[in-house]
Write an enzyme that holds these catalytic residues in place. Structure first.
Site, PDB file in Angstrom:
ATOM      1  N   ALA A  47       0.835  -1.207   0.000  1.00 14.97           N
ATOM      2  CA  ALA A  47       0.000   0.000   0.000  1.00 14.97           C
ATOM      3  C   ALA A  47       0.866   1.252   0.000  1.00 14.97           C
ATOM      4  CB  ALA A  47      -0.892  -0.012   1.224  1.00 14.97           C
ATOM      5  N   GLU A  55       1.315   2.147  12.747  1.00 18.68           N
ATOM      6  CA  GLU A  55       1.453   0.683  12.798  1.00 18.68           C
ATOM      7  C   GLU A  55       1.577   0.186  14.233  1.00 18.68           C
ATOM      8  OE1 GLU A  55       2.066  -2.181  10.853  1.00 18.68           O
ATOM      9  OE2 GLU A  55       1.323  -1.268   9.025  1.00 18.68           O
ATOM     10  N   ARG A 295       4.061 -10.735   2.305  1.00 23.03           N
ATOM     11  CA  ARG A 295       4.984  -9.989   3.176  1.00 23.03           C
ATOM     12  C   ARG A 295       6.084 -10.947   3.632  1.00 23.03           C
ATOM     13  NH1 ARG A 295      -0.243  -9.454   5.073  1.00 23.03           N
ATOM     14  NH2 ARG A 295      -1.197  -7.404   4.872  1.00 23.03           N
ATOM     15  N   HIS A 319      11.433  -7.876   5.845  1.00 26.55           N
ATOM     16  CA  HIS A 319      10.930  -6.540   6.214  1.00 26.55           C
ATOM     17  C   HIS A 319       9.439  -6.537   6.549  1.00 26.55           C
ATOM     18  CE1 HIS A 319      14.772  -5.463   4.389  1.00 26.55           C
ATOM     19  NE2 HIS A 319      14.674  -4.308   4.994  1.00 26.55           N
ATOM     20  N   TYR A 320       8.809  -7.656   6.394  1.00 29.71           N
ATOM     21  CA  TYR A 320       7.423  -7.874   6.818  1.00 29.71           C
ATOM     22  C   TYR A 320       6.500  -6.743   6.368  1.00 29.71           C
ATOM     23  CZ  TYR A 320       3.532  -9.432   9.746  1.00 29.71           C
ATOM     24  OH  TYR A 320       2.319  -9.852  10.201  1.00 29.71           O
ATOM     25  N   ARG A 321       5.839  -6.026   7.309  1.00 31.57           N
ATOM     26  CA  ARG A 321       4.795  -5.053   6.933  1.00 31.57           C
ATOM     27  C   ARG A 321       5.357  -3.679   6.590  1.00 31.57           C
ATOM     28  NH1 ARG A 321      -0.330  -6.051   8.987  1.00 31.57           N
ATOM     29  NH2 ARG A 321      -0.698  -3.829   8.965  1.00 31.57           N
ATOM     30  N   LYS A 501      20.119 -36.907   2.481  1.00 29.32           N
ATOM     31  CA  LYS A 501      19.259 -38.096   2.400  1.00 29.32           C
ATOM     32  C   LYS A 501      18.090 -37.703   1.507  1.00 29.32           C
ATOM     33  CE  LYS A 501      16.300 -41.260   4.760  1.00 29.32           C
ATOM     34  NZ  LYS A 501      15.182 -41.270   5.686  1.00 29.32           N
TER      35      LYS A 501
HETATM   36  C1  LIG Z   1      -0.340  -6.593   0.877  1.00 31.61           C
HETATM   37  C2  LIG Z   1       0.902  -5.892   1.364  1.00 31.61           C
HETATM   38  C3  LIG Z   1       0.812  -4.578   1.847  1.00 31.61           C
HETATM   39  C4  LIG Z   1       1.962  -3.936   2.296  1.00 31.61           C
HETATM   40  N1  LIG Z   1       1.880  -2.636   2.704  1.00 31.61           N
HETATM   41  C5  LIG Z   1       3.003  -1.977   3.107  1.00 31.61           C
HETATM   42  C6  LIG Z   1       2.954  -0.615   3.472  1.00 31.61           C
HETATM   43  O1  LIG Z   1       1.906   0.008   3.406  1.00 31.61           O
HETATM   44  N2  LIG Z   1       4.090  -0.019   3.898  1.00 31.61           N
HETATM   45  C7  LIG Z   1       5.288  -0.688   3.973  1.00 31.61           C
HETATM   46  O2  LIG Z   1       6.283  -0.105   4.380  1.00 31.61           O
HETATM   47  N3  LIG Z   1       5.359  -1.999   3.606  1.00 31.61           N
HETATM   48  C8  LIG Z   1       4.252  -2.645   3.187  1.00 31.61           C
HETATM   49  N4  LIG Z   1       4.308  -3.954   2.827  1.00 31.61           N
HETATM   50  C9  LIG Z   1       5.570  -4.694   3.007  1.00 31.61           C
HETATM   51  C10 LIG Z   1       6.529  -4.449   1.873  1.00 31.61           C
HETATM   52  O3  LIG Z   1       5.844  -4.557   0.654  1.00 31.61           O
HETATM   53  C11 LIG Z   1       7.666  -5.442   1.917  1.00 31.61           C
HETATM   54  O4  LIG Z   1       8.231  -5.496   3.206  1.00 31.61           O
HETATM   55  C12 LIG Z   1       8.745  -5.043   0.938  1.00 31.61           C
HETATM   56  O5  LIG Z   1       8.187  -4.804  -0.334  1.00 31.61           O
HETATM   57  C13 LIG Z   1       9.804  -6.114   0.839  1.00 31.61           C
HETATM   58  O6  LIG Z   1      10.645  -5.785  -0.224  1.00 31.61           O
HETATM   59  P1  LIG Z   1      11.713  -6.817  -0.753  1.00 31.61           P
HETATM   60  O7  LIG Z   1      12.442  -6.156  -1.857  1.00 31.61           O
HETATM   61  O8  LIG Z   1      12.492  -7.335   0.409  1.00 31.61           O
HETATM   62  O9  LIG Z   1      10.852  -8.056  -1.245  1.00 31.61           O
HETATM   63  P2  LIG Z   1       9.976  -8.189  -2.563  1.00 31.61           P
HETATM   64  O10 LIG Z   1       9.366  -6.897  -2.926  1.00 31.61           O
HETATM   65  O11 LIG Z   1       9.043  -9.330  -2.346  1.00 31.61           O
HETATM   66  O12 LIG Z   1      11.038  -8.533  -3.658  1.00 31.61           O
HETATM   67  C14 LIG Z   1      11.760  -9.709  -3.635  1.00 31.61           C
HETATM   68  C15 LIG Z   1      12.129  -9.999  -5.071  1.00 31.61           C
HETATM   69  O13 LIG Z   1      13.098 -11.025  -5.059  1.00 31.61           O
HETATM   70  C16 LIG Z   1      12.801 -11.904  -6.102  1.00 31.61           C
HETATM   71  N5  LIG Z   1      13.375 -13.200  -5.793  1.00 31.61           N
HETATM   72  C17 LIG Z   1      12.954 -14.108  -4.885  1.00 31.61           C
HETATM   73  N6  LIG Z   1      13.748 -15.181  -4.895  1.00 31.61           N
HETATM   74  C18 LIG Z   1      14.688 -14.939  -5.833  1.00 31.61           C
HETATM   75  C19 LIG Z   1      15.785 -15.676  -6.300  1.00 31.61           C
HETATM   76  N7  LIG Z   1      16.041 -16.893  -5.816  1.00 31.61           N
HETATM   77  N8  LIG Z   1      16.554 -15.156  -7.272  1.00 31.61           N
HETATM   78  C20 LIG Z   1      16.292 -13.922  -7.778  1.00 31.61           C
HETATM   79  N9  LIG Z   1      15.255 -13.176  -7.368  1.00 31.61           N
HETATM   80  C21 LIG Z   1      14.466 -13.673  -6.396  1.00 31.61           C
HETATM   81  C22 LIG Z   1      11.298 -11.951  -6.175  1.00 31.61           C
HETATM   82  O14 LIG Z   1      10.872 -12.393  -7.450  1.00 31.61           O
HETATM   83  C23 LIG Z   1      10.961 -10.502  -5.909  1.00 31.61           C
HETATM   84  O15 LIG Z   1      10.912  -9.786  -7.121  1.00 31.61           O
HETATM   85  C24 LIG Z   1       3.191  -4.617   2.327  1.00 31.61           C
HETATM   86  C25 LIG Z   1       3.273  -5.919   1.826  1.00 31.61           C
HETATM   87  C26 LIG Z   1       2.132  -6.544   1.340  1.00 31.61           C
HETATM   88  C27 LIG Z   1       2.236  -7.945   0.787  1.00 31.61           C
HETATM   89  C1  LIG Z   2      13.829 -39.741  10.014  1.00 35.81           C
HETATM   90  C2  LIG Z   2      13.806 -40.490   8.754  1.00 35.81           C
HETATM   91  O1  LIG Z   2      14.609 -40.299   7.887  1.00 35.81           O
HETATM   92  C3  LIG Z   2      12.713 -41.453   8.567  1.00 35.81           C
HETATM   93  O2  LIG Z   2      11.973 -41.025   7.496  1.00 35.81           O
HETATM   94  C4  LIG Z   2      13.329 -42.780   8.377  1.00 35.81           C
HETATM   95  O3  LIG Z   2      12.972 -43.332   7.199  1.00 35.81           O
HETATM   96  C5  LIG Z   2      13.179 -43.634   9.570  1.00 35.81           C
HETATM   97  O4  LIG Z   2      12.037 -44.419   9.573  1.00 35.81           O
HETATM   98  P1  LIG Z   2      11.472 -44.980  10.961  1.00 35.81           P
HETATM   99  O5  LIG Z   2      10.890 -43.796  11.656  1.00 35.81           O
HETATM  100  O6  LIG Z   2      10.452 -46.016  10.594  1.00 35.81           O
HETATM  101  O7  LIG Z   2      12.639 -45.546  11.723  1.00 35.81           O
END
Ligand SMILES: Cc1cc2nc3c(=O)[nH]c(=O)nc-3n(C[C@H](O)[C@H](O)[C@H](O)COP(=O)(O)OP(=O)(O)OC[C@H]3O[C@@H](n4cnc5c(N)ncnc54)[C@H](O)[C@@H]3O)c2cc1C
Ligand SMILES: CC(=O)[C@@H](O)[C@H](O)COP(=O)(O)O
Length: 660
Positions: A47, A55, A295, A319-321, A501
């Site tokens: 947003a 907040e 988030r 960074h959550y919210r 494993k």
């Molecule tokens: C509904 C909603 C409302 C929100 N409102 C607010 C607000 O009002 N104010 C505020 O401050 N915050 C708000 N937030 C929180 C905020 O949006 C996020 O905390 C922030 O956008 C996080 O940014 P980011 O770049 O860390 O992650 P993201 O924006 O999620 O970006 C991560 C990116 O990394 C990419 N990625 C993931 N894995 C890989 C990989 N293995 N290789 C390459 N790329 C990868 C993804 O594709 C994505 O593009 C809101 C979030 C939501 C969902």
């Molecule tokens: C923890 C683990 O790897 C199990 O999936 C494994 O196959 C052991 O099986 P039991 O729990 O029957 O000993």
């Protein structure tokens, strides 16, 4: 293909990754960004409120960080807009937080209903007043992402869009390469992980998605004013964020449903219903768009920032919210950390706050404090060393168990699931004398019940970790989880641990492994340098194929996991034992020490036992019993059993008898 050349590689192209890239570039570093999917980013879904007080962040390092970021916003936005010529819709319009009850204690920033009506006409009659946060406001997060993209591209950052990292390859405490599925491997002096809610796919960090559904309205044409709302309304169950162009953003639901996609009827109903309940005039506005996002949440709702578990890895996730709000300060502090000057404020946001060392050493004497447990006053503690010595002293021609070049004194492996508590688990593992303990990577990662803190509950300087891919239904999932397992082992100090494993189990009822998926995953993981220990049905041909593709062992099941049915397929296991050139580990279904001994007497090289120990009335005693049975079975196998005969053969000699 190797992509060389940048000082810094940023993985993740949301606001956090892009803002860090911009900051580093402006400080002279050459920067590459890998960005998998722009549309899936939370940054696109948010947003855009800048709302530390609204907040309700309590006093402490998080509020301090958020306020510092809010203070940076005006100059940071100016700089970005000047660089790109694009507006990001920054609007310090203030935030009103309407309430249906008057607060018990007086507050300087409380507006009564009459004053509030002046600030925001048309609110529901249920509203008794509002808190007023004049310094807070909003930014248009979608415009912000666009401007950041333009800025980094204009300044010469190499942006690989549509390129996802699939693994961080570490060596001697550094990230050597960032591997991608289709664009080759990337290397850089420094790597920044900014992958939002997906961070746990590359590192075992406790970051998980919290889904939020959103909707937007538009002020109808002919309303007389492009935007009748002039302040953000942060209600008790809805927030309403007016953009200057006539759009009104409504947010947000908060659901723990993993990465479940789509808007739901209930979600949209909640958003629109609550918005109209707070500001009835919205009922006539046009419903323009609905969307959702994830988030990046952490257990304490604070971000994970600063130096990571490898020397050249810096973290910026979770960074959550408040990620939009925290972007300027994150960019500043993370860039400083990457350039070798970590700010002391980062300490409170370190990943290490989630990784506390185990206070209890793992190899305790076999004396149980639990009331239902027996006390072994005469039993010497079974340790890998004592068991191994007992075996080799009595059979000097035997050799220790060797898997992928690593030798082990004990031939018993145990699990970590199903224990009632970690103290009992530690003592039971110690009692069994086992040296290899398997851990379900996915369950640890998702903090599944019984797995919270599990990875930290054992002393991994003494036990070899065998990460397993339990919970994976397909080869792809298992490959991804195996990579995470490798990172988890590294994170916990086992730098050179490449064991996995491999479990590919689509069927939840019998937990029988998928032979085709297992073979596919094994081939890929062997190519990636893993020592693969595949869990399989007792199928001699499959075992051979797995050996041929380079698996380090084969692990035929005795009977279904957790069933305690014992060795139900002895004939096939026997063929595997006879034909395999790699160690054969009988895994799953063993219920009693006699069954453990039976498998070892057949010539199995090792056993994996979990349920029979963890769910025994006394897991500590059962751990010891299984350790001894494994040893007894091995000694017996090596000693050579007598042939089975149909008739008796007297034990005392018949010759030289004294006759009457
Ligand atoms: C509904 C909603 C409302 C929100 N409102 C607010 C607000 O009002 N104010 C505020 O401050 N915050 C708000 N937030 C929180 C905020 O949006 C996020 O905390 C922030 O956008 C996080 O940014 P980011 O770049 O860390 O992650 P993201 O924006 O999620 O970006 C991560 C990116 O990394 C990419 N990625 C993931 N894995 C890989 C990989 N293995 N290789 C390459 N790329 C990868 C993804 O594709 C994505 O593009 C809101 C979030 C939501 C969902
Ligand atoms: C923890 C683990 O790897 C199990 O999936 C494994 O196959 C052991 O099986 P039991 O729990 O029957 O000993």
């Amino acid at each position: 293909m190797a992509n060389q050349g940048s000082d810094v590689l940023v993985v993740g192209g949301g606001v956090i990754g892009l803002a860090i890239a911009l900051e580093l570039r402006q400080q002279g570093a050459s920067v590459t960004v890998l960005s998998r999917d722009f549309q899936q980013a939370a940054s696109h879904a948010a947003a855009g409120m800048l709302a530390p007080q609204a907040e309700g962040l309590p006093p402490g390092p998080m509020l301090d960080l958020a306020l510092a970021s809010l203070a940076l916003y005006p100059s940071w936005v100016n700089k970005l807009e000047a660089l790109t010529g694009q507006s990001v819709g920054y609007w310090p319009c203030g935030i009103l937080a309407p309430r249906r009850t008057v607060p018990a204690s007086s507050s300087q920033n409380w507006l009564d209903a009459a004053t509030l009506a002046y600030y925001q006409p048309g609110l529901s009659h249920n509203v008794q007043g509002a808190f007023w946060h004049p310094d807070e406001g909003q930014v248009d997060n979608r415009l912000l992402v666009q401007a950041l993209r333009s800025a980094v591209i204009d300044l010469g950052v190499t942006l690989h869009e549509g390129t996802g990292a699939i693994a961080l390859r570490q060596y001697q405490g550094r990230v050597e390469q960032v591997c991608t599925a289709h664009a080759g491997d990337f290397s850089a002096d420094q790597v920044v992980l900014a992958t939002g809610a997906w961070a746990h796919e590359l590192l075992p960090l406790p970051v998980f998605p919290r889904k939020g559904e959103m909707a937007s309205l538009r002020v109808p044409l002919g309303y007389g004013t492009p935007q009748p709302l002039q302040r953000v309304l942060f209600g008790e169950d809805i927030y309403i964020v007016p953009r200057r162009d006539g759009r009104i953003v409504l947010g947000a639901t908060s659901q723990d449903v993993g990465f479940a996609p789509h808007n739901t009827a209930g979600g949209v109903h909640q958003l629109v219903g609550n918005a109209i309940a707070l500001l009835p005039l919205l009922a006539d506005f046009t419903l323009e768009e609905t969307w959702w996002g994830y988030r990046p949440a952490t257990p304490d709702e604070w971000p994970i920032l600063g130096p990571g578990p490898a020397a050249n890895l810096t973290l910026a996730t979770g960074h959550y919210r408040n990620g939009i709000l925290l972007t300027p300060i994150t960019a500043q502090l993370v860039a400083q950390a990457v350039l070798g000057q970590p700010d002391p404020r980062l300490a409170a946001f370190s990943w290490q706050r989630f990784h506390t060392a185990s206070p209890t050493p793992p190899h305790l004497p076999v004396v149980s404090p639990t009331p239902q447990a027996m006390t072994f006053t005469n039993a010497a503690p079974a340790t890998p060393a004592t068991l191994g010595a007992m075996s080799l002293e009595n059979d000097p021609t035997d050799t220790p168990l060797t898997i992928a070049g690593r030798t082990f004194s004990s031939r018993l492996m145990t699990g970590t699931g199903k224990y009632d508590d970690f103290g009992v688990m530690r003592q039971s593992i110690a009692a069994s004398g086992c040296e290899i303990v398997t851990v379900a990577v996915r369950r640890v990662q998702t903090n599944a019940p019984g797995h919270q803190g599990l990875a930290e509950a054992l002393d991994w300087s003494k036990i070899w970790m065998l990460p397993n891919t339990a919970g994976c239904k397909t080869a792809e999932e298992a490959i991804r989880v195996a990579r995470l397992g490798r990172e988890m082992a590294k994170l916990l100090g086992q730098e050179d641990n490449n064991f996995v494993k491999l479990e590919v189990i689509p069927d939840a009822k019998y937990l029988l492994p998928d032979p085709i998926g297992t073979l596919e995953a094994a081939e890929q993981l062997v190519k990636e340098g893993f020592a693969v220990l595949p869990y399989i049905n007792a199928d001699p041909l499959l075992a051979k194929r797995l050996e041929e593709v380079g698996c380090a062992t084969v692990m035929p099941l005795g009977s279904p996991i957790g069933s305690g049915q014992g060795i139900r397929n002895a004939a096939n296991i026997q063929i595997i034992i006879e034909t395999a050139k790699v160690p054969v580990v009988v895994d799953a279904g063993i219920g009693t020490p006699s069954e453990a001994a039976e498998a070892m007497e057949m010539g199995a090289d090792a056993l994996l036992i979990n349920t029979a120990i963890a769910k025994a009335a006394n897991p500590i005693a059962m751990g010891l019993a299984m350790g001894l049975a494994t040893l007894a079975g091995r000694l017996a196998y090596r000693a050579g059993r007598i042939p089975v005969q149909g008739v008796a053969s007297a034990s005392s000699p018949l010759t030289g008898r004294v006759t009457e």
